[in-house]
Motif scaffolding. Structure first.
Motif, mmCIF file in Angstrom:
data_model
loop_
_atom_site.group_PDB
_atom_site.id
_atom_site.type_symbol
_atom_site.label_atom_id
_atom_site.label_comp_id
_atom_site.label_asym_id
_atom_site.label_seq_id
_atom_site.Cartn_x
_atom_site.Cartn_y
_atom_site.Cartn_z
ATOM 1 N N ASN A 103 0.841 -1.194 0.000
ATOM 2 C CA ASN A 103 0.000 0.000 0.000
ATOM 3 C C ASN A 103 0.877 1.245 0.000
ATOM 4 N N THR A 104 0.306 2.365 -0.419
ATOM 5 C CA THR A 104 1.079 3.591 -0.502
ATOM 6 C C THR A 104 0.498 4.675 0.401
ATOM 7 N N ILE A 105 1.352 5.647 0.719
ATOM 8 C CA ILE A 105 0.932 6.839 1.450
ATOM 9 C C ILE A 105 1.230 8.037 0.556
ATOM 10 N N GLU A 106 1.365 9.223 1.147
ATOM 11 C CA GLU A 106 1.571 10.425 0.343
ATOM 12 C C GLU A 106 2.801 10.310 -0.555
ATOM 13 N N ARG A 107 2.697 10.964 -1.713
ATOM 14 C CA ARG A 107 3.787 11.044 -2.688
ATOM 15 C C ARG A 107 4.309 9.677 -3.124
ATOM 16 N N GLY A 108 3.453 8.665 -3.023
ATOM 17 C CA GLY A 108 3.801 7.333 -3.506
ATOM 18 C C GLY A 108 4.716 6.544 -2.605
ATOM 19 N N PHE A 109 4.995 7.033 -1.386
ATOM 20 C CA PHE A 109 5.834 6.278 -0.459
ATOM 21 C C PHE A 109 5.135 4.974 -0.064
ATOM 22 N N VAL A 110 5.927 3.986 0.292
ATOM 23 C CA VAL A 110 5.365 2.697 0.687
ATOM 24 C C VAL A 110 4.914 2.739 2.153
ATOM 25 N N ASP A 111 3.769 2.121 2.433
ATOM 26 C CA ASP A 111 3.259 1.959 3.792
ATOM 27 C C ASP A 111 3.684 0.579 4.280
ATOM 28 N N VAL A 112 4.694 0.537 5.148
ATOM 29 C CA VAL A 112 5.261 -0.751 5.570
ATOM 30 C C VAL A 112 4.392 -1.467 6.589
ATOM 31 N N THR A 113 3.364 -0.820 7.113
ATOM 32 C CA THR A 113 2.587 -1.404 8.206
ATOM 33 C C THR A 113 1.547 -2.417 7.739
ATOM 34 N N GLY A 114 1.305 -2.521 6.442
ATOM 35 C CA GLY A 114 0.226 -3.380 5.974
ATOM 36 C C GLY A 114 0.655 -4.688 5.352
ATOM 37 N N PHE A 115 1.963 -4.977 5.318
ATOM 38 C CA PHE A 115 2.438 -6.187 4.648
ATOM 39 C C PHE A 115 2.128 -7.451 5.457
#
Length: 547
Positions: free
Chosen positions: A533-545
């Motif tokens: 999943n992504t957050i602002e500016r296309g950064f990766v959201d590491v909490t959902g893996f």
């Protein structure tokens, strides 16, 4: 994500290799000119689209290893007045903001605030949850938001996007806070979902030793993960917050370890070998070569940022002050070839200033209008007094060199010599602020309507006068300024779309910039991994893996 063709991807990759080999010279080969070099074979490329997997529901004692390109200098940049991409990715796991933005549904959702409302054009009221525990075990209260806003966002970030639009915050009661802005922009609500607007408490900061110390020892926040250890030059480790307030969230991994390797190929090989689970931010041209590798997942995606070629019309401008010169450059460019290289064939040339993810996106150019017109470019140069040609310099970051090299070959066909200037980041910023360029190739994020994102290379630098965004003093006029201000402040989506179309037409009529292509991000990750999943500016959201 549209599935593109391998032949386009191969063409883009081949172009990058050949252009790099030519050392930035005036190449006239067919690939650099966007000529007929593509294979007739068309094979579908399959890549994984982010923000599509169902949420995880399990917890384990396993560790997730994330390979980042560089080590941040701070883990809570807002406390020292700066933010870095890697710090935002790590900080997103530790800090909760008042609201969050769901990139699957494109909707703002509750986070630390359960509800919110605009009291008037510049005052935004939030009602806080009453069941949030901060890292030191104390409950979240309105005073924590007031402290974060007034002492960190504003005092430490007066010159950047975190603080420069804020007046201050006040608590109405223990769970109600009002934040005041100095500019009218409804999209400030969306901006406040970004990681740099994470909430901490004064007690947490003091316990860590103050704001300077908390940047390297961030035992603060209320996020799904907590800081555990930073081994300088090696890794940062977070551990799952077992007392996280959101009972619907399940963190699959007990620990998340971030490692730092500048070599993208080495990051990808770590995933293939099992030494890492994620290789974040692989160059798109490189990631495209992994797209059919059965041992890894590859994701290549747009994230709301568009690359533009801006023409200097400021105090230091030379030949680009002449509209005929700007139009000639625009006519000579092969936008399809530029987009092939810039996106590795995964996106088409832009037909608008606005990114397709914008609510107010419309195609303001036809494909025919974007076609190369070398003879038209030569005629305009002759009218402008440059029948014998001219020389211009393009400024860009080093990773944009292949794109600038394509432009160099395009413009040579019309008699324009393009010198490429790709310094390091510090020198690039210095040149951009000083207006020391003819052309500058850079991305901006028009999908969010804030003063720093709507035509930042055109508008005045500050709501009260010059001084706001990168690029130095701009050329502008009252019509542009007033229309930009109206667009930023307009709450009605349909009216905003009309204003955006008006601005797009003004840019087109005066050739203020050339629209190039949507920017892409890409990563490689373990085959059995889900939840990219992504957050602002296309950064990766590491909490959902999860697996």
């Amino acid at each position: 994500m549209k599935a593109k063709k391998v032949m386009a991807m191969a063409m883009a990759s081949a172009m990058i290799l050949s252009l790099t080999a030519c050392g930035g010279g005036n190449s006239s080969d067919d690939a650099a000119k966007g000529g007929e070099t593509q294979s007739e074979e068309k094979v579908t490329v399959n890549v994984v689209e982010p923000n599509k997997d169902a949420a995880n529901t399990e917890k384990t004692d396993e560790t997730l290893t994330v390979g980042l390109a560089s080590e941040p200098s701070s883990l809570y940049g807002a406390s020292v007045g700066k933010t870095e991409n890697e710090e935002q990715i790590i900080g997103n796991a530790m800090l909760d903001s008042l609201v969050k933005f769901n990139y699957s549904t494109n909707e703002i959702e509750p986070s630390l605030a359960t509800e919110w409302e605009w009291v008037d054009d510049t005052h935004l009221k939030f009602k806080l949850r009453d069941d949030v525990t901060m890292s030191d075990g104390t409950p979240l209260v309105a005073d924590d938001v007031v402290y974060t806003c007034n002492k960190i966002w504003i005092e430490k970030n007066t010159t950047n996007d975190t603080g420069k639009y804020l007046v201050g915050a006040t608590a109405e009661d223990e769970h109600t806070v009002v934040i005041e802005f100095n500019t009218v922009a409804p999209d400030f609500l969306k901006m406040m979902s970004w990681t740099n607007f994470g909430i901490v408490s004064e007690d947490e900061v003091n316990a860590a030793g103050g704001l300077e110390q908390i940047s390297t020892n961030p035992l603060a926040g209320s996020g799904p993960y907590k800081f555990k250890e930073w081994k300088n030059g090696q890794s940062v480790t977070l551990e799952r917050n077992e007392n996280y307030w959101d009972k619907d969230y399940a963190g699959y991994y007990k620990e998340i370890v971030f490692t730092f390797t500048s070599d993208a190929a080495a990051r990808e090989m770590a995933v293939e070998s099992g030494d890492a689970d994620i290789a974040y931010d692989i160059p798109v041209s490189q990631a495209s070569t992994y797209a059919e590798n059965d041992s890894v997942n590859t994701t290549i995606y747009e994230f709301g940022q568009t690359t533009h070629l801006w023409y200097n019309q400021g105090e230091n401008a030379g030949v680009t002050k002449d509209e005929k010169v700007r139009e000639a450059i625009d006519k000579a460019l092969d936008f399809d070839a530029i987009a092939q290289v810039g996106t590795a064939g995964f996106a088409d040339a832009s037909l608008s200033y606005w990114d397709p993810s914008c609510d107010y996106y419309t195609e303001n150019y036809t494909v025919e209008e974007r076609a190369v017109d070398v003879e038209g470019a030569k005629a305009l140069l002759e009218e402008a007094g440059y029948a014998d040609g001219l020389e211009v310099t393009a400024l860009g970051l080093q990773d944009i060199t292949p794109v600038l090299t394509v432009m160099q070959a395009n413009l040579a066909e019309a008699g324009i010599t393009l010198k490429i200037d790709t310094p390091d980041t510090a020198q690039f910023v210095e040149g951009a602020f000083g207006g020391n360029y003819d052309l500058i190739c850079v991305g901006d994020t028009p999908a969010i309507r804030t003063p720093a994102s709507v035509m930042p290379f055109l508008q005045k630098l500050n709501v009260e006068g010059p001084g706001m965004v990168i690029g130095g003093a701009k050329w502008t006029n009252d019509e542009f300024d007033s229309t930009i201000t109206e667009l930023i402040s307009e709450a009605d989506t349909e009216k905003a779309a009309e204003l955006a179309t008006t601005l797009d037409e003004m840019v087109k009529d005066q050739t203020v910039c050339s629209n190039l292509y949507p920017e892409m991000k890409s990563s490689v990750y373990a085959k059995d991994l889900k939840g990219f999943n992504t957050i602002e500016r296309g950064f990766v959201d590491v909490t959902g893996f999860y697996e």
